[in-house]
Motif scaffolding. Structure first.
Motif, short mmCIF file in Angstrom:
data_model
loop_
_atom_site.label_atom_id
_atom_site.label_comp_id
_atom_site.label_asym_id
_atom_site.label_seq_id
_atom_site.Cartn_x
_atom_site.Cartn_y
_atom_site.Cartn_z
N MET A 1 -8.59 54.31 27.09
CA MET A 1 -9.30 54.37 25.83
C MET A 1 -8.34 54.82 24.73
SD MET A 1 -12.62 56.63 24.89
CE MET A 1 -13.82 55.76 23.95
N ARG A 2 -8.42 54.17 23.58
CA ARG A 2 -7.59 54.53 22.43
C ARG A 2 -8.34 55.49 21.53
NH1 ARG A 2 -2.94 51.79 21.12
NH2 ARG A 2 -2.42 50.17 22.61
N TYR A 3 -7.60 56.45 21.01
CA TYR A 3 -8.17 57.43 20.10
C TYR A 3 -7.48 57.32 18.75
CZ TYR A 3 -9.94 59.38 24.46
OH TYR A 3 -10.56 59.55 25.67
N ASP A 4 -8.26 57.48 17.68
CA ASP A 4 -7.65 57.37 16.36
C ASP A 4 -6.93 58.67 15.98
OD1 ASP A 4 -9.61 59.14 15.44
OD2 ASP A 4 -10.76 57.60 14.40
N LEU A 5 -6.13 58.58 14.94
CA LEU A 5 -5.29 59.69 14.51
C LEU A 5 -6.13 60.91 14.12
CD1 LEU A 5 -2.44 60.71 13.93
CD2 LEU A 5 -2.62 59.70 11.66
N ASP A 6 -7.23 60.71 13.40
CA ASP A 6 -8.07 61.84 12.98
C ASP A 6 -8.58 62.62 14.18
OD1 ASP A 6 -7.78 61.26 10.28
OD2 ASP A 6 -9.62 60.04 10.19
N PHE A 7 -9.01 61.92 15.21
CA PHE A 7 -9.50 62.57 16.41
C PHE A 7 -8.40 63.40 17.07
CE2 PHE A 7 -10.38 62.56 21.03
CZ PHE A 7 -11.58 63.26 21.02
N LYS A 8 -7.21 62.82 17.19
CA LYS A 8 -6.10 63.53 17.81
C LYS A 8 -5.74 64.79 17.02
CE LYS A 8 -3.86 59.58 20.08
NZ LYS A 8 -2.62 58.79 20.18
N ILE A 9 -5.77 64.68 15.71
CA ILE A 9 -5.46 65.84 14.85
C ILE A 9 -6.50 66.94 15.06
CG2 ILE A 9 -5.36 66.63 12.44
CD1 ILE A 9 -3.98 63.91 11.81
N LYS A 10 -7.78 66.58 15.17
CA LYS A 10 -8.84 67.57 15.42
C LYS A 10 -8.61 68.27 16.76
CE LYS A 10 -12.44 65.20 12.82
NZ LYS A 10 -13.59 64.31 12.91
N VAL A 11 -8.26 67.51 17.77
CA VAL A 11 -8.02 68.07 19.09
C VAL A 11 -6.84 69.05 19.04
CG1 VAL A 11 -7.28 67.53 21.46
CG2 VAL A 11 -9.01 66.10 20.33
N ILE A 12 -5.75 68.64 18.41
CA ILE A 12 -4.56 69.48 18.32
C ILE A 12 -4.85 70.74 17.50
CG2 ILE A 12 -2.19 69.60 17.42
CD1 ILE A 12 -2.01 66.55 18.18
N ALA A 13 -5.57 70.59 16.40
CA ALA A 13 -5.92 71.74 15.56
C ALA A 13 -6.76 72.74 16.34
CB ALA A 13 -6.67 71.26 14.31
N TYR A 14 -7.72 72.25 17.11
CA TYR A 14 -8.57 73.13 17.91
C TYR A 14 -7.70 73.89 18.93
CZ TYR A 14 -12.57 74.67 20.72
OH TYR A 14 -13.49 75.43 21.40
N TYR A 15 -6.79 73.17 19.57
CA TYR A 15 -5.88 73.79 20.54
C TYR A 15 -5.03 74.87 19.86
CZ TYR A 15 -1.95 74.33 23.74
OH TYR A 15 -0.98 74.85 24.57
N LYS A 16 -4.51 74.56 18.67
CA LYS A 16 -3.63 75.49 17.95
C LYS A 16 -4.37 76.73 17.43
CE LYS A 16 0.20 73.88 16.14
NZ LYS A 16 1.03 73.47 15.04
N GLU A 17 -5.71 76.65 17.41
CA GLU A 17 -6.50 77.84 17.04
C GLU A 17 -6.47 78.88 18.15
OE1 GLU A 17 -10.42 76.38 16.13
OE2 GLU A 17 -9.79 75.49 14.24
N GLY A 18 -5.89 78.53 19.28
CA GLY A 18 -5.76 79.48 20.37
C GLY A 18 -6.55 79.13 21.62
N HIS A 19 -7.16 77.97 21.62
CA HIS A 19 -7.91 77.55 22.80
C HIS A 19 -6.97 76.95 23.83
CE1 HIS A 19 -10.84 77.50 19.44
NE2 HIS A 19 -11.63 78.05 20.34
N SER A 20 -7.32 77.08 25.09
CA SER A 20 -6.50 76.50 26.15
C SER A 20 -6.67 74.98 26.16
CB SER A 20 -6.92 77.06 27.52
OG SER A 20 -8.20 76.58 27.86
N SER A 21 -5.77 74.31 26.86
CA SER A 21 -5.90 72.84 26.96
C SER A 21 -7.17 72.48 27.73
CB SER A 21 -4.66 72.21 27.59
OG SER A 21 -4.41 72.76 28.85
N SER A 22 -7.56 73.30 28.69
CA SER A 22 -8.80 73.04 29.44
C SER A 22 -10.01 73.17 28.54
CB SER A 22 -8.94 74.02 30.60
OG SER A 22 -7.90 73.83 31.53
#
Length: 170
Positions: A1-22
């Motif tokens: 499945m392909r994901y758009d850039l906005d979605f990837k940025i949201k995922v990375i931002a959430y991770y960078k807030e201190g959440h684990s990859s899981s």
């Protein structure tokens, strides 16, 4: 499945807030390995590294050779090499490596695919071959020669190491 850039940025931002990859994967319905991959790509290459590819990337045989040489000389994993060169799939590097081991430089041309690769050396007499066929054959033989020289050097090095170990036990 392909994901758009906005979605990837949201995922990375959430991770960078201190959440684990899981935790990030769970929130967005992704495998944590995908989250980790996107984060690594972003950290290594910025936005460009996570942008969805609009078309299938085409790589020259020289570029593929450079990738393999870098991977082997620096002892990088396929994943690390893919990050270094902004290649979306480490499996692609595995494919190139196999093709190079089997067919040398000619295995890195897009003409030769998977297990259907054929040697560029034909049964025609040399005077009947086209300049392009002769050039391909020459590239193939040079690559094969370089590969065999490298293999020979590695075997000699290993032999010397074994002899050195044997003499140090005396």
């Amino acid at each position: 499945m392909r994901y758009d850039l906005d979605f990837k940025i949201k995922v990375i931002a959430y991770y960078k807030e201190g959440h684990s990859s899981s935790a990030t994967g769970e929130k967005f319905g992704l495998d944590n390995k995908i989250v980790s991959k996107w984060v690594q790509q972003y950290q290594h290459g910025g936005i460009d590294a996570i942008k969805p590819k609009t078309s299938k990337a085409k790589y020259s045989s020289d570029f593929k050779h450079q990738v393999l040489t870098t991977m082997l000389t620096q002892g990088l994993s396929q994943s690390e090499t893919a990050l270094t060169f902004n290649i979306s799939s480490p499996a692609l590097i595995s494919h190139w490596h196999k093709a190079y081991r089997l067919y040398g430089m000619s295995g890195l041309t897009s003409k030769y695919k998977g297990s259907t690769m054929a040697s560029p050396i034909t049964d025609k007499p040399d005077d009947e071959k086209t300049p392009a066929e002769l050039k391909r054959e020459l590239q193939y033989l040079r690559a094969e020669n370089a590969y065999l020289k490298k293999l020979d050097a590695l075997l000699r090095e290993k032999e010397q190491a074994v002899k050195k170990q044997g003499s140090s036990k005396d």
